[in-house]
Design an enzyme around this catalytic site. Structure first.
Site, short mmCIF file in Angstrom:
data_model
loop_
_atom_site.label_atom_id
_atom_site.label_comp_id
_atom_site.label_asym_id
_atom_site.label_seq_id
_atom_site.Cartn_x
_atom_site.Cartn_y
_atom_site.Cartn_z
CG HIS A 174 17.14 8.84 33.33
ND1 HIS A 174 16.59 9.70 32.45
CD2 HIS A 174 16.66 7.60 33.45
CE1 HIS A 174 15.67 8.82 32.05
NE2 HIS A 174 15.91 7.73 32.48
CG ASN A 202 12.34 9.59 29.27
OD1 ASN A 202 12.39 8.71 28.34
ND2 ASN A 202 12.38 8.87 30.56
CB SER A 255 11.78 7.37 33.38
OG SER A 255 12.17 6.10 33.43
CD GLU A 297 17.87 13.26 31.06
OE1 GLU A 297 17.21 12.34 31.46
OE2 GLU A 297 17.55 14.10 30.46
#
Ligand code: NAI
Length: 283
Positions: A134, A184, A113, A146
């Site tokens: 991701h 994130n 992450s 992602e």
């Protein structure tokens, strides 16, 4: 390696994300080897998957997933995805062992992450085949993948993973390596601020979540989302973002550190900011 050359996929880590990633690949007819440290974890993962797979699709999912505690089985895989704990030393050890087991052409991806793809790539010989893939939680429902390009990731590998993502009816977003990537970096600016509002007594958690849910049309509020992600995972992500960006907005708040220290990791263990053991828990 071309998209068509991906015939078998390995996933390491059968936790919240790894089991869901294995489920997605299996639903799209890829044979998957799912590895974790203990058979009981793997059995628990398959039991949970059964609960969250439509009954008519379960035979396909179960038939396509082989569980094992033996990483050696990754030797037969064309793509291996890391989904172990968000700890840099754990990931580096796991990636070096995958590197030594797999052929030089095997694509190695990580579902990290927040940890730098360039840093993790140091564990891989031929880092041109290393990439961030991701998935979001839960992988079967969330459309985004992602895709993170490290400085040595080859454009051919970016293209293969993009094609694979689309073949599984998911939506790719390609980003360059940077702390927290795009997802994130944005999400934890929001979660961090929500936790500060809670910590400073500006509003109750239910009201903070209500503002974002019903005022901004988010499917759930940021504090409940933190519980769903896992508070231990949130803390790890915030630490990486804070250490790398030196930006106070990512400084892990005491309220988060205290819950993690008390073993209250969120929904997965029944207690986080909210109590998930209670019937009629706040929705
Ligand atoms: P988790 O704690 O639920 O699962 C991690 C699994 O890895 C555990 O089953 C553990 O036994 C296994 N594991 C640890 N070391 C291992 C080793 N050496 N060999 C084999 N298995 C090992 O963690 P979670 O939440 O699934 O996170 C996994 C990764 O996915 C992390 O990098 C995290 O940042 C990322 N991620 C998490 C999301 C979330 O919402 N939880 C969302 C997107 C990414």
């Amino acid at each position: 390696m071309k998209f068509e050359d991906i015939k078998k996929i390995g996933v390491i880590g059968a936790g919240t994300m790894g089991k869901g990633i294995a489920q997605v690949f299996a639903l799209y007819d890829y044979p998957v080897v799912l590895v974790d440290t203990e058979s009981s974890i793997l059995q628990g993962a398959m039991d949970k998957l059964k609960k969250f797979t439509e009954p008519e699709l379960w035979d396909k999912v179960a038939g396509n997933i082989t569980t094992s505690t033996d990483k050696g089985l990754f030797g037969e895989c064309d793509l291996v995805v890391d989904a172990v704990f968000e700890e840099i030393t754990v990931k580096k050890n796991v990636l070096s062992s995958i590197n030594s087991i797999c052929a030089d052409s095997t694509i190695i991806a990580t579902n990290t992450s927040s940890i730098s793809i360039n840093e993790l790539a140091l564990s891989i010989t031929n880092p041109s085949r290393f990439i961030g893939m991701h998935f979001m939680n839960p992988p079967v429902r969330m459309q985004l993948v992602e895709i993170i390009r490290g400085e040595n990731t080859s454009e051919d590998i970016v293209a293969v993973i993009t094609q694979l993502t689309k073949a599984m009816d998911k939506i790719p977003a390609i980003v360059n390596d940077s702390p927290g990537f795009v997802s994130n970096r944005l999400l934890f600016a929001l979660i961090g601020e929500a936790l500060k509002l809670l910590e400073n007594g500006i509003a109750a958690k239910e009201d903070i979540d209500t503002v974002m849910k019903f005022g901004m049309n988010h499917p759930m509020g940021p504090i409940k989302l933190a519980d769903f992600i896992g508070l231990d995972v949130c803390l790890s992500i915030m630490k990486v973002l804070y250490d790398d960006l030196k930006d106070d907005r990512y400084k892990p708040p005491a309220i988060l550190k205290d819950l993690v220290a008390a073993g209250k990791f969120g929904k997965k263990c029944g207690q986080g900011f909210y109590d998930y053991k209670k019937r009629n828990a706040e929705k």
